[in-house]
Design a protein around this motif. Structure first.
Motif, PDB file in Angstrom:
ATOM      1  N   ARG A  70      39.615   4.876 -13.512  1.00 37.15           N
ATOM      2  CA  ARG A  70      38.595   4.795 -12.459  1.00 37.15           C
ATOM      3  C   ARG A  70      37.171   4.900 -13.015  1.00 37.15           C
ATOM      4  O   ARG A  70      36.241   4.257 -12.513  1.00 37.15           O
ATOM      5  N   ASP A  71      36.984   5.689 -14.061  1.00 34.03           N
ATOM      6  CA  ASP A  71      35.647   6.127 -14.450  1.00 34.03           C
ATOM      7  C   ASP A  71      35.142   5.569 -15.777  1.00 34.03           C
ATOM      8  O   ASP A  71      33.974   5.763 -16.116  1.00 34.03           O
ATOM      9  N   LEU A  72      35.999   4.900 -16.553  1.00 35.83           N
ATOM     10  CA  LEU A  72      35.611   4.532 -17.915  1.00 35.83           C
ATOM     11  C   LEU A  72      34.388   3.622 -17.947  1.00 35.83           C
ATOM     12  O   LEU A  72      33.465   3.837 -18.753  1.00 35.83           O
ATOM     13  N   ASP A  73      34.343   2.597 -17.101  1.00 38.57           N
ATOM     14  CA  ASP A  73      33.217   1.662 -17.144  1.00 38.57           C
ATOM     15  C   ASP A  73      31.904   2.378 -16.836  1.00 38.57           C
ATOM     16  O   ASP A  73      30.877   2.125 -17.485  1.00 38.57           O
ATOM     17  N   ARG A  74      31.930   3.256 -15.874  1.00 36.30           N
ATOM     18  CA  ARG A  74      30.717   3.975 -15.495  1.00 36.30           C
ATOM     19  C   ARG A  74      30.222   4.860 -16.645  1.00 36.30           C
ATOM     20  O   ARG A  74      29.038   4.859 -17.006  1.00 36.30           O
ATOM     21  N   ILE A  75      31.128   5.622 -17.243  1.00 39.93           N
ATOM     22  CA  ILE A  75      30.729   6.540 -18.315  1.00 39.93           C
ATOM     23  C   ILE A  75      30.297   5.758 -19.549  1.00 39.93           C
ATOM     24  O   ILE A  75      29.337   6.136 -20.239  1.00 39.93           O
ATOM     25  N   THR A  76      30.978   4.642 -19.840  1.00 37.42           N
ATOM     26  CA  THR A  76      30.580   3.803 -20.970  1.00 37.42           C
ATOM     27  C   THR A  76      29.157   3.297 -20.793  1.00 37.42           C
ATOM     28  O   THR A  76      28.357   3.293 -21.745  1.00 37.42           O
ATOM     29  N   ALA A  77      28.816   2.867 -19.586  1.00 35.83           N
ATOM     30  CA  ALA A  77      27.455   2.392 -19.333  1.00 35.83           C
ATOM     31  C   ALA A  77      26.441   3.497 -19.578  1.00 35.83           C
ATOM     32  O   ALA A  77      25.382   3.260 -20.187  1.00 35.83           O
TER      33      ALA A  77
END
Length: 231
Positions: A70-77
């Motif tokens: 759920r959260d990987l793309d957000r944290i990567t950004a």
């Protein structure tokens, strides 16, 4: 009355003789049962997944354990923001952030990565960890159940307006409220990150000492249970 420096030292200088903790991956002695459903509900951090939201002037604030799907793309950004990357050093593809998260999620629960959700909006990344079981304990006079905090504010619009201070105080209070055996919340921001150090000071942490860590020279910041209502 505000405590003096000597009052603070008297309350915080005595330490217990702690055994140096094992490297991450080795199960600590007080982990008497495995996590029931992932590290965030385990005993090492008193079932962090069940902690309630904190009321703040900016709205309810909750620590929500990370789910990579759920959260990987957000944290990567966030990790690829130059202001964040300068201190976290995790810029790169999603695999870089995923490996950092997985090292915690596959562990024994001594460190739990979380989204900071303010008034229903994910806007920050946090790591709540057992400092006394972390390698940082080799570099300062750790006490049993010392609890550490790492954080980053995700959006540029949320920085520089006092939210970091507000949320640091709220999170430290959550830790002290939900972890009765914890007497101190600690942090070790990079000394070069003056904005972060200032936010900790404004949130009721005190500067304890300068410590040398393998990856940085850090300011050891401490919020003491004994003085939480005075600072």
């Amino acid at each position: 009355m505000t405590p003096t420096d000597s009052d603070l030292r008297a309350a915080t200088d005595p330490v217990l003789d702690l055994r140096i903790p094992p490297e991450p991956g080795a199960r600590p002695a007080d982990a008497d049962r495995p996590p029931a459903d992932g590290t965030a509900v385990g005993p090492l951090l008193d079932d962090l997944a069940g902690w309630p939201a904190a009321d703040t002037p900016a709205g309810p604030f909750a620590l929500v354990p990370v789910r990579p799907e759920r959260d990987l793309d957000r944290i990567t950004a966030w990790m690829n923001d130059p202001a964040v990357a300068a201190f976290w050093e995790l810029a790169g593809p999603p695999e870089t952030t995923a490996a950092h998260l997985r090292a915690q999620l596959d562990g024994d629960g001594r460190s739990v990565p979380c989204l900071g959700v303010l008034d229903g909006v994910p806007m920050s990344y946090w790591e709540i960890y057992r400092a006394d079981l972390d390698r940082v304990a080799r570099h300062y006079r750790a006490r049993p159940h010392d609890t550490g905090v790492h954080l980053l504010i995700g959006g540029c619009g949320d920085r520089g307006r006092g939210l970091g201070t507000l949320l640091l105080r709220a999170t430290a209070d959550l830790v002290l409220d939900r972890r009765p055996r914890c007497e101190r919340v600690i942090a070790e921001p990079d000394l070069r990150n003056t904005a972060s150090v200032a936010a900790f000071l404004s949130a009721g942490f005190r500067y304890a000492e300068e410590i040398e860590l393998p990856e940085k020279r850090a300011a050891l910041m401490v919020r003491d249970r004994a003085h939480r209502h005075l600072l």
